[in-house]
Write an enzyme that holds these catalytic residues in place. Structure first.
Site, mmCIF file in Angstrom:
data_model
loop_
_atom_site.group_PDB
_atom_site.id
_atom_site.type_symbol
_atom_site.label_atom_id
_atom_site.label_comp_id
_atom_site.label_asym_id
_atom_site.label_seq_id
_atom_site.Cartn_x
_atom_site.Cartn_y
_atom_site.Cartn_z
ATOM 1 N N SER A 1 0.832 -1.195 0.000
ATOM 2 C CA SER A 1 0.000 0.000 0.000
ATOM 3 C C SER A 1 0.876 1.259 0.000
ATOM 4 C CB SER A 1 -0.959 -0.049 1.200
ATOM 5 O OG SER A 1 -1.943 0.945 1.117
ATOM 6 N N ASP B 1 -9.549 -6.367 -3.833
ATOM 7 C CA ASP B 1 -9.135 -5.150 -3.132
ATOM 8 C C ASP B 1 -10.107 -4.018 -3.445
ATOM 9 O OD1 ASP B 1 -7.856 -3.125 -1.849
ATOM 10 O OD2 ASP B 1 -5.960 -3.303 -2.931
ATOM 11 N N HIS C 1 -6.954 -6.431 -0.107
ATOM 12 C CA HIS C 1 -5.895 -5.467 0.172
ATOM 13 C C HIS C 1 -4.820 -6.063 1.079
ATOM 14 C CE1 HIS C 1 -4.277 -1.423 0.072
ATOM 15 N NE2 HIS C 1 -4.172 -1.414 1.382
#
Length: 475
Positions: free
Chosen positions: A274, A392, A420
């Site tokens: 991320s 995600d 995610h």
């Protein structure tokens, strides 16, 4: 939840934000954790696992001749000396011409070597060849000033009695706004746990901690890799300064620079998740000779970072404190493909999304990095593995596809059952993909390496048409 609301009201009355960052009680061996002071009063928790290897090479020994027990002769890789001699591997000529026009178009011409050998072997045994992706926008085709006469259809004569249509107006030659030339050679070799010059760095994102990598740290440390994972400032057991400037991108990047310089080896592999992907890109750009490979997990597109002014995280810290149970539940819904007891336990074990509202607000507001645009990413010559969880809800797959188009050596792998937090949901699949990428080394024949393959990509910042999508990986 009522307790959280009461604490939020008290926070509003007193004007102070409660901090939830406390030292963690961990069952892990304490000798693998270190507390590093990157700046006065700014202490980060680092987990550093050094595998047991043979004694270090002495001055009388030739570097690269040591051999671990059970390794075959064919698997040995010459590590070079400590003065920076190149490691044994395949030398790839990285040559690109990147042109930026005033209308926002980005034209990338690949003029160097193209990897024709196998790239990465999936679990089903399929091999994916490397090819230069050609992307052409429809409006660019229509306005092309010099089309190829061999590919263009022959002109159709007008029917008798009709006036010949007027020729289209000549298009003025565009002047580029910026041109970047890249001409370098990179040595890409296999990285094994038995190689003492290889180190793996794991970087988490907003709201995470080094504990989200527990499966990866255990897996690769057992294989003999030296692994380094850290808690960003305000996360996990690191200190949480009560000043918003401590959580800007540049402040966190300097922390990571200090950690990287402290633990780096000759060949370093960066693994980011991320927001942590942006820091991997930063380090790969700053230290191209030390960063050997990069793994980007659900990192998004190659766009410059800019905080949203209409985000919920712009609310006062006391309000975010009242909403913390709802935010935690929303993160569970969006970060995991399923929301069962297993996922809740993973979230708790990973100490994810357990940061104070002040840190959360400062982290989201500090994501300002205008230099990290498409050109910045296109300048990278390091091989990059993109891992994306199909479920995600934070990062759409289109963004990782766009990242794969911009980068020079990028291999996209999609995990259908992941979201995610795919490294926590599907640890075995992620570990296998990462390990195969670490061991991958291009095999370029003399015939292929003597030729240069020219590819041209025309990319617009608003619309991008994909010509290739890698096959998803089943768990």
């Amino acid at each position: 939840m009522l307790t959280s609301i009461a604490e939020g009201i008290l926070c509003c009355l007193t004007g102070k934000a409660a901090s939830l960052i406390l030292p963690l009680e961990s069952s892990e061996p304490s000798d693998s954790f270190e507390f590093v002071e990157v700046k006065p009063g700014r202490v980060l928790r680092v987990r550093h696992i050094i595998p047991e290897r043979q004694p270090a090479v002495t001055d009388n020994q030739v570097p690269g001749t040591e051999k671990a027990d059970g390794d075959d002769d064919d698997d040995d890789v010459s590590l070079g000396d400590s003065n920076g001699e190149s490691c044994a591997g395949s030398t790839v000529h990285c040559k690109r011409k990147i042109t930026v026009y005033r209308n926002g178009q980005l034209v990338i011409e690949n003029l160097g070597d193209v990897l024709h050998a196998e790239i990465l072997q999936c679990q089903d045994g399929d091999l994916e060849p490397c090819s230069t992706v050609e992307v052409e926008l429809s409006d660019y085709k229509e306005m092309a000033s010099s089309p190829d006469p061999k590919l263009a259809p022959p002109p159709v004569p007008p029917p008798p009695g009709e006036q010949k249509p007027a020729p289209p107006p000549r298009r003025r030659r565009r002047k580029p706004k910026r041109t970047v030339l890249i001409d370098s050679r990179r040595v890409i070799s296999s990285c094994k746990g038995t190689h003492s010059d290889v180190a793996l760095f794991f970087i988490h994102g907003v709201g995470g901690s080094l504990d989200i990598w527990s499966s990866q740290l255990e897996f690769f440390s057992r294989l003999g890799y030296e692994v380094i994972a850290l808690d960003l400032a305000g996360h996990g057991a690191s200190t949480a300064p009560q000043i918003a400037a401590a959580y800007t991108f540049y402040a966190l990047a300097e922390d990571l620079r200090a950690i990287f310089k402290r633990y780096s080896r000759k060949r370093n592999i960066l693994i980011g998740h991320s927001y942590g992907v942006s820091f991997c890109t930063f380090l790969a750009h700053e230290y191209p000779d030390l960063v050997h490979k990069v793994v980007m997990i659900n990192g998004g597109g190659p766009t410059a970072l800019e905080p949203s002014l209409c985000s919920i995280f712009q609310l006062p810290s006391c309000v975010l404190h009242c909403l913390s149970p709802c935010l935690a539940w929303s993160f569970l819904k969006a970060g995991f493909a399923r929301q069962g007891a297993k996922e809740k336990q993973l979230l708790k074990q990973g100490n994810a999304f357990n940061v104070s509202p002040f840190v959360l607000r400062a982290m989201m507001s500090g994501q300002y990095w205008p230099e990290g645009d498409e050109v910045y990413h296109a300048e990278l010559t390091v091989p990059i593995l993109l891992v994306h969880g199909m479920c995600d809800k934070f990062v759409p797959v289109d963004e990782d596809q766009r990242m794969a188009e911009i980068l020079l050596f990028a291999f996209l792998k999609v995990i259908e059952e992941g979201s995610h937090m795919v490294m926590m949901e599907c640890p075995d699949t992620v570990n296998t993909l990462l390990h195969e990428f670490f061991l991958w080394e291009p095999e370029m024949s003399r015939k292929d390496s003597s030729k240069t393959d020219t590819g041209k990509s025309v990319i617009n910042s608003e619309s991008l048409h994909m010509q290739r999508m890698n096959r998803p990986v089943d768990k």
